[in-house]
Design a protein around this motif. Sequence first.
Motif, short mmCIF file in Angstrom:
data_model
loop_
_atom_site.label_atom_id
_atom_site.label_comp_id
_atom_site.label_asym_id
_atom_site.label_seq_id
_atom_site.Cartn_x
_atom_site.Cartn_y
_atom_site.Cartn_z
N ALA A 79 0.83 -1.20 0.00
CA ALA A 79 0.00 0.00 0.00
C ALA A 79 0.87 1.25 0.00
N THR A 80 0.26 2.35 -0.35
CA THR A 80 1.01 3.61 -0.45
C THR A 80 1.46 4.13 0.92
N ASP A 81 0.87 3.63 2.02
CA ASP A 81 1.25 4.10 3.35
C ASP A 81 2.32 3.22 4.01
N GLY A 82 2.84 2.22 3.27
CA GLY A 82 3.87 1.36 3.82
C GLY A 82 3.36 0.03 4.33
N PHE A 83 2.04 -0.18 4.36
CA PHE A 83 1.45 -1.45 4.74
C PHE A 83 1.83 -2.48 3.68
N ALA A 84 2.32 -3.66 4.10
CA ALA A 84 2.75 -4.69 3.15
C ALA A 84 2.14 -6.02 3.57
N ALA A 85 1.05 -6.40 2.92
CA ALA A 85 0.33 -7.62 3.28
C ALA A 85 0.95 -8.83 2.60
N GLU A 86 1.39 -9.79 3.40
CA GLU A 86 1.93 -11.05 2.89
C GLU A 86 0.77 -12.02 2.71
N MET A 87 0.64 -12.60 1.51
CA MET A 87 -0.54 -13.39 1.21
C MET A 87 -0.20 -14.63 0.40
N PRO A 88 -0.55 -15.82 0.89
CA PRO A 88 -0.39 -17.00 0.04
C PRO A 88 -1.32 -16.88 -1.17
N ALA A 89 -0.87 -17.41 -2.30
CA ALA A 89 -1.63 -17.22 -3.54
C ALA A 89 -2.95 -17.99 -3.54
N ALA A 90 -2.97 -19.16 -2.91
CA ALA A 90 -4.13 -20.05 -3.04
C ALA A 90 -5.47 -19.37 -2.75
N PRO A 91 -5.64 -18.65 -1.62
CA PRO A 91 -6.93 -18.00 -1.39
C PRO A 91 -7.26 -16.94 -2.45
N LEU A 92 -6.24 -16.24 -2.95
CA LEU A 92 -6.46 -15.19 -3.95
C LEU A 92 -6.93 -15.76 -5.29
N LEU A 93 -6.59 -17.03 -5.54
CA LEU A 93 -6.93 -17.65 -6.81
C LEU A 93 -8.26 -18.39 -6.78
N GLN A 94 -8.86 -18.52 -5.60
CA GLN A 94 -10.13 -19.25 -5.48
C GLN A 94 -11.23 -18.57 -6.29
N LYS A 95 -12.08 -19.41 -6.89
CA LYS A 95 -13.21 -18.89 -7.65
C LYS A 95 -14.55 -19.27 -7.02
N THR A 96 -14.49 -19.98 -5.90
CA THR A 96 -15.68 -20.32 -5.12
C THR A 96 -15.36 -20.04 -3.66
N GLY A 97 -16.40 -20.01 -2.82
CA GLY A 97 -16.18 -19.70 -1.40
C GLY A 97 -15.69 -18.28 -1.24
N SER A 98 -14.67 -18.09 -0.43
CA SER A 98 -14.07 -16.76 -0.28
C SER A 98 -13.40 -16.40 -1.59
N GLN A 99 -13.83 -15.29 -2.18
CA GLN A 99 -13.24 -14.86 -3.45
C GLN A 99 -12.68 -13.46 -3.31
N ALA A 100 -11.44 -13.29 -3.80
CA ALA A 100 -10.75 -12.00 -3.72
C ALA A 100 -11.07 -11.15 -4.94
#
Length: 265
Positions: A79-100
């Motif tokens: 983020a522009t304020d310096g926040f850096a979220a570490e995220m495994p790819a698997a949840p971000l790639l889901q197309k059902t259930g929790s979707q990003a």
Amino acid sequence: MLAGVLLALPVHAAQLTLDLGTAKGTRTWDTEQLLKHPQARDIDIPQDVSYKRAMHYRAVPVAALLEGVTNDAHLQAIATDGFAAEMPAAPLLQKTGSQAWLAIEDPAHPWPGLSQDKPSAGPFYLVWTDPAASNISPEQWPYAVGKIRLLASVAERFPALLPDPKLAAEDPVNKGFALFQKNCFACHRLNGAGDSQLGPDLNIPHNPTEYFAGDYLKLYIRNPQNLRQWPQAKMPAITPEVLSDEELGQVVSYLKQMAGRKVSQ
């Protein structure tokens, strides 16, 4: 007064950089391109983490922007304020259930400020539909995103964060390390390791377990404003819905372990 003037200025088009490594290269999307993306659609978020109310967005599935990225990959949203979220790819790639989804702020229809005298969550904001299905934490809703990049895992990049390797995988300290990455590392460094520029280092020069007596550290994590109140405080309350009491204890166990594993300054 100045903050009010700045908030009154119109929202301008912005750019999002996707750095997916040598195999996929780097691509830059601007606001107009994302708003016109073939998979862009209107979505409703019943309980938005940042706005704390129902919100409506024009958004693109994050999976559509990460074509070629595999489930075992690791990503970081900066983020522009310096926040850096570490995220495994698997949840971000889901197309059902929790979707990003990547919500896009339209300059012609800007979002409201996050609170009085604060800007909006734009220009780009990672939001989730049905977040409870995959236990998505508030730290996995980064806003004011400017860049998403493919990286090695946190443990590979920052060995100074690792607890004693002799500990069993199911030891509370190792469980706490996993929870620390998910819920704390987006804002805080530890042993000088990390990419976030938002919060203080949690081990150098002193670990909070060294100066919070008794259960005051847990009280502080649960709601910092219950312990120290000041208008510019940024740390949010970490509720039992985000970290159970058992999980909070595991995070504290990890911090206690790391107090004895400080790096040389």
